[in-house]
Design a protein around this motif. Sequence first.
Motif, mmCIF file in Angstrom:
data_model
loop_
_atom_site.group_PDB
_atom_site.id
_atom_site.type_symbol
_atom_site.label_atom_id
_atom_site.label_comp_id
_atom_site.label_asym_id
_atom_site.label_seq_id
_atom_site.Cartn_x
_atom_site.Cartn_y
_atom_site.Cartn_z
ATOM 1 N N LEU A 178 36.655 23.968 -48.146
ATOM 2 C CA LEU A 178 35.259 23.569 -48.266
ATOM 3 C C LEU A 178 35.123 22.047 -48.214
ATOM 4 O O LEU A 178 34.196 21.517 -47.592
ATOM 5 C CB LEU A 178 34.672 24.108 -49.578
ATOM 6 N N LEU A 179 36.048 21.346 -48.851
ATOM 7 C CA LEU A 179 36.047 19.882 -48.792
ATOM 8 C C LEU A 179 36.262 19.407 -47.358
ATOM 9 O O LEU A 179 35.615 18.468 -46.889
ATOM 10 C CB LEU A 179 37.145 19.320 -49.698
ATOM 11 N N SER A 180 37.166 20.073 -46.662
ATOM 12 C CA SER A 180 37.432 19.743 -45.268
ATOM 13 C C SER A 180 36.186 19.932 -44.412
ATOM 14 O O SER A 180 35.859 19.103 -43.556
ATOM 15 C CB SER A 180 38.575 20.621 -44.761
ATOM 16 N N ASP A 181 35.467 21.018 -44.663
ATOM 17 C CA ASP A 181 34.250 21.279 -43.899
ATOM 18 C C ASP A 181 33.160 20.265 -44.240
ATOM 19 O O ASP A 181 32.374 19.864 -43.374
ATOM 20 C CB ASP A 181 33.755 22.694 -44.181
ATOM 21 N N LEU A 197 27.108 18.424 -29.856
ATOM 22 C CA LEU A 197 28.504 18.861 -29.806
ATOM 23 C C LEU A 197 29.175 18.734 -31.168
ATOM 24 O O LEU A 197 30.037 19.544 -31.529
ATOM 25 C CB LEU A 197 29.261 18.043 -28.756
ATOM 26 N N GLU A 198 28.806 17.699 -31.932
ATOM 27 C CA GLU A 198 29.337 17.551 -33.276
ATOM 28 C C GLU A 198 28.946 18.762 -34.135
ATOM 29 O O GLU A 198 29.768 19.316 -34.865
ATOM 30 C CB GLU A 198 28.789 16.268 -33.910
ATOM 31 N N VAL A 199 27.686 19.153 -34.053
ATOM 32 C CA VAL A 199 27.202 20.289 -34.840
ATOM 33 C C VAL A 199 27.893 21.579 -34.409
ATOM 34 O O VAL A 199 28.247 22.421 -35.244
ATOM 35 C CB VAL A 199 25.673 20.420 -34.715
ATOM 36 N N LEU A 200 28.114 21.732 -33.115
ATOM 37 C CA LEU A 200 28.804 22.919 -32.616
ATOM 38 C C LEU A 200 30.213 23.015 -33.196
ATOM 39 O O LEU A 200 30.668 24.084 -33.609
ATOM 40 C CB LEU A 200 28.858 22.882 -31.086
ATOM 41 N N GLY A 201 30.917 21.876 -33.234
ATOM 42 C CA GLY A 201 32.269 21.870 -33.806
ATOM 43 C C GLY A 201 32.256 22.228 -35.280
ATOM 44 O O GLY A 201 33.108 22.983 -35.764
ATOM 45 N N ASP A 202 31.282 21.708 -36.018
ATOM 46 C CA ASP A 202 31.215 22.002 -37.449
ATOM 47 C C ASP A 202 30.817 23.444 -37.699
ATOM 48 O O ASP A 202 31.228 24.047 -38.687
ATOM 49 C CB ASP A 202 30.217 21.061 -38.129
ATOM 50 N N LEU A 203 30.012 24.007 -36.815
ATOM 51 C CA LEU A 203 29.637 25.417 -36.940
ATOM 52 C C LEU A 203 30.890 26.293 -36.923
ATOM 53 O O LEU A 203 31.032 27.223 -37.734
ATOM 54 C CB LEU A 203 28.690 25.792 -35.802
ATOM 55 N N THR A 250 30.721 14.060 -40.114
ATOM 56 C CA THR A 250 30.726 13.573 -38.734
ATOM 57 C C THR A 250 29.409 13.923 -38.036
ATOM 58 O O THR A 250 28.903 13.142 -37.228
ATOM 59 C CB THR A 250 31.895 14.160 -37.928
ATOM 60 N N ASP A 251 28.860 15.092 -38.365
ATOM 61 C CA ASP A 251 27.575 15.487 -37.779
ATOM 62 C C ASP A 251 26.471 14.533 -38.222
ATOM 63 O O ASP A 251 25.675 14.064 -37.416
ATOM 64 C CB ASP A 251 27.200 16.909 -38.204
ATOM 65 N N VAL A 252 26.438 14.274 -39.539
ATOM 66 C CA VAL A 252 25.395 13.409 -40.086
ATOM 67 C C VAL A 252 25.486 12.014 -39.474
ATOM 68 O O VAL A 252 24.476 11.431 -39.057
ATOM 69 C CB VAL A 252 25.518 13.337 -41.622
ATOM 70 N N LEU A 269 26.919 27.216 -42.968
ATOM 71 C CA LEU A 269 26.865 27.792 -41.628
ATOM 72 C C LEU A 269 25.421 27.939 -41.154
ATOM 73 O O LEU A 269 25.095 27.615 -40.005
ATOM 74 C CB LEU A 269 27.558 29.163 -41.626
ATOM 75 N N LEU A 270 24.553 28.418 -42.043
ATOM 76 C CA LEU A 270 23.139 28.570 -41.678
ATOM 77 C C LEU A 270 22.515 27.214 -41.353
ATOM 78 O O LEU A 270 21.723 27.089 -40.406
ATOM 79 C CB LEU A 270 22.376 29.241 -42.815
ATOM 80 N N ALA A 271 22.888 26.189 -42.124
ATOM 81 C CA ALA A 271 22.370 24.842 -41.843
ATOM 82 C C ALA A 271 22.820 24.366 -40.472
ATOM 83 O O ALA A 271 22.040 23.765 -39.717
ATOM 84 C CB ALA A 271 22.834 23.872 -42.934
ATOM 85 N N ASN A 272 24.070 24.645 -40.133
ATOM 86 C CA ASN A 272 24.591 24.251 -38.824
ATOM 87 C C ASN A 272 23.896 25.005 -37.696
ATOM 88 O O ASN A 272 23.636 24.438 -36.626
ATOM 89 C CB ASN A 272 26.106 24.489 -38.764
ATOM 90 N N ILE A 273 23.612 26.278 -37.917
ATOM 91 C CA ILE A 273 22.921 27.064 -36.886
ATOM 92 C C ILE A 273 21.524 26.509 -36.644
ATOM 93 O O ILE A 273 21.090 26.361 -35.498
ATOM 94 C CB ILE A 273 22.853 28.552 -37.300
#
Length: 304
Positions: A48-51, A159-165, A57-59, A134-138
């Motif tokens: 979870l910390l890793s995510d 693309l950043e958001v896609l990777g985090d998803l 990176t998205d922000v 995950l819902l936030a990323n979607i």
Amino acid sequence: MGAGHDHGQQVLRAGEKHRGRLWAAFALLAVFMVVEAIGAWVTGSLALLSDAGHMFTDVLGIGMALAAITAASRAARDGQRTFGLYRMEVLAALANAVLLFGVAVYVVVEAVRRLGEPPEVLVGPMLAVAVAGLLANIVAFLLLRSGAQESLNVRGAYLEVLGDLLASVGVIVAAGVIALTGWWYADPIVAVAVGVFILPRTYRLGRAALRVLVQAAPPHVDVAEVREGLHGVAGVADVHDLHVWTLTSGMEVASAHLTLTSGADLATVLGAARQLLHDRFEIEHATLQVEPQGADGVCDGAHW
């Protein structure tokens, strides 16, 4: 030559229409980044910390996109900043790369340490936070999808958001495995996977930022080909003092001295050279100095 101003307006128009969506995605992911960081501390989940680090990176990526749009809108407002504030995006990218490298290394080292004796984690809260992330990323993914086809900066954030998803899915899988089997190794293994996923992207981001800051030619532009192309323009006898660099992402800049042949029309040569740089090398802003033959004593180019 007004190509730089025109390109700044293109950057502004392409991103301005999606600014509201960018701000919405930025706020949403910033909130859930904090939620995931707190959730990682409460549950003890390294995955979870890793995510949360990945969501950072998205922000920052969306923040840089917003900064680039703002820089484009203010480029001509300060006479002392002749190139506007475009480099702020690059400086932010370098800071992002350094910080993310530290986070990724910490996550990987801590995960390897935990593989010897994986601690228990609170699976229920871990799963709940991961699903919320995950819902936030979607939602952010859907907000940015339309703009990704029109703006380079929006595409980078998309693309950043896609990777985090995908990383959020990994955390959910880890929580599910632990809940169903009690196999605690899933948490550090997923953390390592996400950390390893971040490191190459961090390296590429840092390398690209440094390349811009040292004013190296863009990787997709062969300076020798640019010189050869300009030399082939009708009316050009010689090309010297040629420089090609990147001002900010998607904005290449060039300057050169062109020696004209006898009887060449200045306006025709400038138009053809400009068109060549635009069509063949995607260089939007070019400052070209034209000189008559025999001007060697007048033109004193840079000697660094």
